[in-house]
Write a protein that holds these residues in place. Structure first.
Motif: not given
Lengths: 244, 244
Positions: A125-126, A128-133
């Motif tokens: 999850w982390w 994926a969120l980093v990729d988004e950031a």
DNA sequence: CGAGATGTTGAGCTGACTCAACGGGAGTGG
DNA sequence: CCACTCCCGTTGAGTCAGCTCAACATCTCG
């Protein structure tokens, strides 16, 4: 640390040796993808998740008029297609930059693992969120910065990411990109990439060659790029580790 | 359909009346945010998840040199800060565009709900992935298309998204943005936004005024923007619904 | 009802583009 | 092992989309 995924996630959450072992066992089914080959094409419905073990890849989209945009770089430890758990089809393609090695992990194996190891689930999850950031920061980069600063910013980011998985020492790391690919990343022409690279070289900031980049003065480059690494969310711990 | 979140997620997965009720009950703690107020600031560590019920908001980042980039628009049914379950701090800010109404949902309530209602968990996941897909497409938009096409593309996207939550009828929907905000979204100057808007008006494609946009010929605008809606992943079903 | 915010218009400027040509290096096949 | 070829990088010159600066009109809302 045999597994770059462990290296990446370990900096975010503690893993028991058991967790780490579970991660390592994902990588039994390994395959090599040659330079320029598509791992996944837009419209595909892959049945496995691909984990990049070695080399680089990129997400990209082609436009009807022949233009191309590179959306993200994938480096060892990155998952190529976590989207398959939800989306019917891939909405972009993924291509190897240089020869690359990937592990193909069946969907169900990942689901089982995340159920059994909550730390792993949070790790994904982390990630994926980093990729988004990162994607958001690329938008800022392309929309707001001039081409020189833009390129400097990209180099700072890739340096940090490579360092985070233990693939950059000093300012040097693999950068298996042509100037055309840099251009498709930054939204400028290859010719202009060339000129900005020369300027950076002339200023003594970087050296490029043999698919490697050396940043001679990281601080100076970060300064020039107004680079603020907080969006990478790596600060949570500096040293990757596995709990004893 | 009292709840725009239900409207959004229902088009992705069937919900039992019980699921839908659970969703509705989230919205008890409601508050109004005035035009231009920040809901969340970069660096914050919110304890609640904010669900936008009415009005628009945007994600944005300010740069050291005073520039600003709008990263995403939030419309009714969107979650403002799903990141808080993983990240220490917000890496961008969120601001109301026009007066808006939000529900503040405690972290733990969301965690409990997703555990009890797997369909909901998948719905949130889907929503996060769509946001990511949109972000990628914005990158393509800003990096590869000229300013006219870029703006046309944005209008097509917002029309589709608004229609998906039942807030666009024919080609008309609320667009509570100043030209400056459009400029900060598209990476061009407000002056240039003005000129492109005039061109679209002159061509009979759109009308703008009183914070509303009317697209007179959706097909023509999509054609002009080379708009391919697949990245929005809305095709899974056309009519939002709750299982009987 | 007044003032700051928003929208409009004009004119000149420039960062990045296009087109065109050439050099060098890496891989390939004979 | 060499020659060939194609891809990649480099350089120069002219062009243009979008920018800057500056002024004015209009709207919104306190």
């Amino acid at each position: 640390m045999t597994n770059p995924l462990t290296a990446k996630l370990a900096s975010f959450a503690d893993f028991t040796p058991e967790d780490a072992k579970a991660l390592d066992q994902l990588c039994r089914d390994t395959k090599t993808v040659r330079n320029g080959r598509d791992l996944i094409r837009i419209g595909d419905r892959p049945e496995q998740v691909f984990l990049l073990l070695d080399g680089w890849a990129c997400r990209y989209k082609d436009l009807p008029d022949g233009k191309r945009q590179i959306l993200a770089y994938l480096i060892p430890g990155d998952l190529c297609d976590p989207h398959i758990f939800i989306f019917e089809e891939m909405d972009h393609s993924i291509r190897a930059l240089g020869d690359a090695r990937v592990a193909a992990i069946p969907k169900q194996v990942v689901l089982d693992l995340t159920e059994r190891y909550p730390a792993l689930a949070r790790g994904f999850w982390w990630s994926a969120l980093v990729d988004e950031a990162i994607s958001r920061e690329w938008l800022v980069n392309v929309a707001q910065r001039d081409s020189y600063t833009r390129m400097a910013h990209l180099f700072c980011e890739m340096w940090m990411r490579m360092r985070h998985v233990g693939l950059a020492h000093d300012g040097t790391f693999a950068l298996p990109l042509t100037q055309e690919q840099l251009a498709d990343t930054l939204g400028i022409t290859p010719i202009h990439v060339n000129r900005m690279l020369q300027r950076m070289r002339a200023e003594g900031l970087i050296s490029v060659g043999r698919r490697r980049l050396t940043i001679h003065d990281v601080d100076a480059l970060q300064e020039a790029a107004a680079f603020d690494p907080r969006y990478l969310h790596l600060e949570q711990r500096t040293e990757p580790r596995v709990a004893a």
